[in-house]
Design a protein around this motif. Sequence first.
Motif, mmCIF file in Angstrom:
data_model
loop_
_atom_site.group_PDB
_atom_site.id
_atom_site.type_symbol
_atom_site.label_atom_id
_atom_site.label_comp_id
_atom_site.label_asym_id
_atom_site.label_seq_id
_atom_site.Cartn_x
_atom_site.Cartn_y
_atom_site.Cartn_z
ATOM 1 N N ARG A 127 15.046 43.142 74.559
ATOM 2 C CA ARG A 127 15.609 42.071 75.315
ATOM 3 C C ARG A 127 16.931 42.558 75.651
ATOM 4 N N LEU A 128 18.232 42.699 74.728
ATOM 5 C CA LEU A 128 19.099 43.728 74.839
ATOM 6 C C LEU A 128 19.606 44.980 75.419
ATOM 7 N N LYS A 129 18.408 46.155 74.243
ATOM 8 C CA LYS A 129 18.766 47.046 75.484
ATOM 9 C C LYS A 129 17.956 47.417 76.828
ATOM 10 N N ASN A 130 17.233 46.623 77.440
ATOM 11 C CA ASN A 130 17.115 46.198 78.747
ATOM 12 C C ASN A 130 17.737 45.365 79.512
ATOM 13 N N ALA A 131 18.872 44.371 79.019
ATOM 14 C CA ALA A 131 20.410 43.999 79.347
ATOM 15 C C ALA A 131 21.427 44.458 80.120
ATOM 16 N N TYR A 132 21.475 46.095 78.848
ATOM 17 C CA TYR A 132 22.454 46.976 78.685
ATOM 18 C C TYR A 132 22.376 47.176 79.960
ATOM 19 N N ARG A 133 21.013 47.662 79.847
ATOM 20 C CA ARG A 133 20.858 49.060 80.520
ATOM 21 C C ARG A 133 20.548 48.959 82.296
ATOM 22 N N ASN A 134 20.942 47.090 82.650
ATOM 23 C CA ASN A 134 20.710 46.780 83.814
ATOM 24 C C ASN A 134 22.160 46.173 83.895
ATOM 25 N N GLY A 135 23.638 46.691 83.314
ATOM 26 C CA GLY A 135 24.355 46.311 83.812
ATOM 27 C C GLY A 135 24.495 44.654 83.680
ATOM 28 N N ILE A 136 23.691 44.490 82.283
ATOM 29 C CA ILE A 136 23.405 42.310 81.936
ATOM 30 C C ILE A 136 24.051 42.044 80.445
ATOM 31 N N ALA A 189 24.693 50.626 68.944
ATOM 32 C CA ALA A 189 25.793 50.251 68.873
ATOM 33 C C ALA A 189 26.271 50.803 67.996
ATOM 34 N N HIS A 190 28.179 50.746 68.146
ATOM 35 C CA HIS A 190 28.521 51.595 67.210
ATOM 36 C C HIS A 190 30.002 50.981 66.725
ATOM 37 N N SER A 191 30.708 51.467 66.079
ATOM 38 C CA SER A 191 32.367 50.408 65.527
ATOM 39 C C SER A 191 33.198 51.679 65.585
ATOM 40 N N VAL A 192 34.336 51.037 65.437
ATOM 41 C CA VAL A 192 35.577 52.257 64.984
ATOM 42 C C VAL A 192 36.619 51.309 64.261
ATOM 43 N N TYR A 205 34.210 47.205 68.748
ATOM 44 C CA TYR A 205 32.055 47.394 68.458
ATOM 45 C C TYR A 205 32.263 47.828 70.082
ATOM 46 N N GLY A 206 30.520 47.996 70.495
ATOM 47 C CA GLY A 206 30.272 47.900 71.748
ATOM 48 C C GLY A 206 28.983 49.391 71.907
ATOM 49 N N ILE A 207 28.259 49.216 72.896
ATOM 50 C CA ILE A 207 26.766 49.408 72.907
ATOM 51 C C ILE A 207 27.390 50.669 73.624
ATOM 52 N N ALA A 208 25.998 51.836 72.955
ATOM 53 C CA ALA A 208 26.233 53.584 73.853
ATOM 54 C C ALA A 208 24.690 52.999 74.919
ATOM 55 N N GLN A 209 25.486 53.603 76.330
ATOM 56 C CA GLN A 209 24.531 53.669 77.161
ATOM 57 C C GLN A 209 24.705 54.809 77.450
ATOM 58 N N GLY A 210 24.616 56.237 77.120
ATOM 59 C CA GLY A 210 24.531 57.822 78.004
ATOM 60 C C GLY A 210 26.161 57.788 77.015
ATOM 61 N N PHE A 238 30.402 53.365 77.589
ATOM 62 C CA PHE A 238 30.063 52.962 76.285
ATOM 63 C C PHE A 238 30.346 51.450 76.728
ATOM 64 N N CYS A 239 29.952 50.579 76.484
ATOM 65 C CA CYS A 239 30.084 49.417 77.045
ATOM 66 C C CYS A 239 30.825 48.228 75.631
ATOM 67 N N GLY A 240 31.931 48.201 76.347
ATOM 68 C CA GLY A 240 33.081 47.325 74.414
ATOM 69 C C GLY A 240 32.335 46.335 74.903
ATOM 70 N N GLU A 241 33.018 45.473 73.291
ATOM 71 C CA GLU A 241 31.588 45.061 73.042
ATOM 72 C C GLU A 241 33.277 43.482 73.396
ATOM 73 N N SER A 242 34.224 43.777 72.032
ATOM 74 C CA SER A 242 34.844 43.261 71.193
ATOM 75 C C SER A 242 36.245 44.003 70.559
ATOM 76 N N MET A 243 36.969 43.579 69.890
ATOM 77 C CA MET A 243 37.864 44.312 69.008
ATOM 78 C C MET A 243 38.658 42.873 68.148
ATOM 79 N N PHE A 244 39.330 43.571 66.578
ATOM 80 C CA PHE A 244 40.342 42.850 66.612
ATOM 81 C C PHE A 244 41.575 43.115 66.015
ATOM 82 N N SER A 245 42.231 42.564 65.485
ATOM 83 C CA SER A 245 43.421 43.639 64.695
ATOM 84 C C SER A 245 44.111 42.678 63.658
#
Length: 237
Positions: free
Chosen positions: A37-46, A129-132, A145-150, A153-160
């Motif tokens: 479901r998550l993969k389908n969501a991000y593929r469709n901009g959700i 999903a990938h992290s820096v 971290y975020g999600i790769a879509q080709g 890259f859909c950035g989700e959150s960051m911290f410092s």
Amino acid sequence: MPLIQLSPHSIEFPPIDLALNDPNGLLALGGDLSPERLKNAYRNGIFPWFSPDDPILWWSPDPRAVLFPGELHVSRSMIKFLKRTDFRVTLNHAFEHVIHACANERDEGTWIAPQMQKAYLQLHHQGIAHSVEVWQEDELIGGLYGIAQGAMFCGESMFSRRSNASKLALYAFCRHFIDYGGRLIDCQILNDHTASLGVIEIPRSDYRQRLSDLRDHMLPSLCWQPQELNFSYNKNP
């Protein structure tokens, strides 16, 4: 118009044009956080965004906040920092630690509940999903971290945990992403902090077209392999 309730038996979403104007972008509720479901969501901009005690809520706001990685704004003070820092930056070395830190080190509370962390960790194990990570010696002090879509890259959150640590994560990632053909970073919703970094808003229709163009443009597999990222400063991140 009543909010759309997702079927528990299908991973399909309604068209994003049906999202509410108030609150901006709220499209549907319910379903689950399964990888499919998550993969389908991000593929469709959700994307999912909800408080821990609420049902799962799904969003596609209009306008959409995005960053063209070559247009990342680097302040004079950040340039000085880049030239003198002894921090290190890595990719995909500590995803679970990064998402846990993003969840637990926010003054305003978090939407990254344990079920969200578990779901995105599953996507990480699938190479989606990938992290820096930013390190001071062996201490994790920042990241994103975020999600790769080709080529998006859909950035989700960051911290410092140290000054400039999350900015360094973004700067190093932008350089790396560009080098491997990355074209756009989805930042979802604009705020003062992201605007100061060069994030802009574009119409959802424009975002949808860019997503359609970029999501199947797969980057070389080496792009996402665990590695140390270079961040020596030049005018083009």
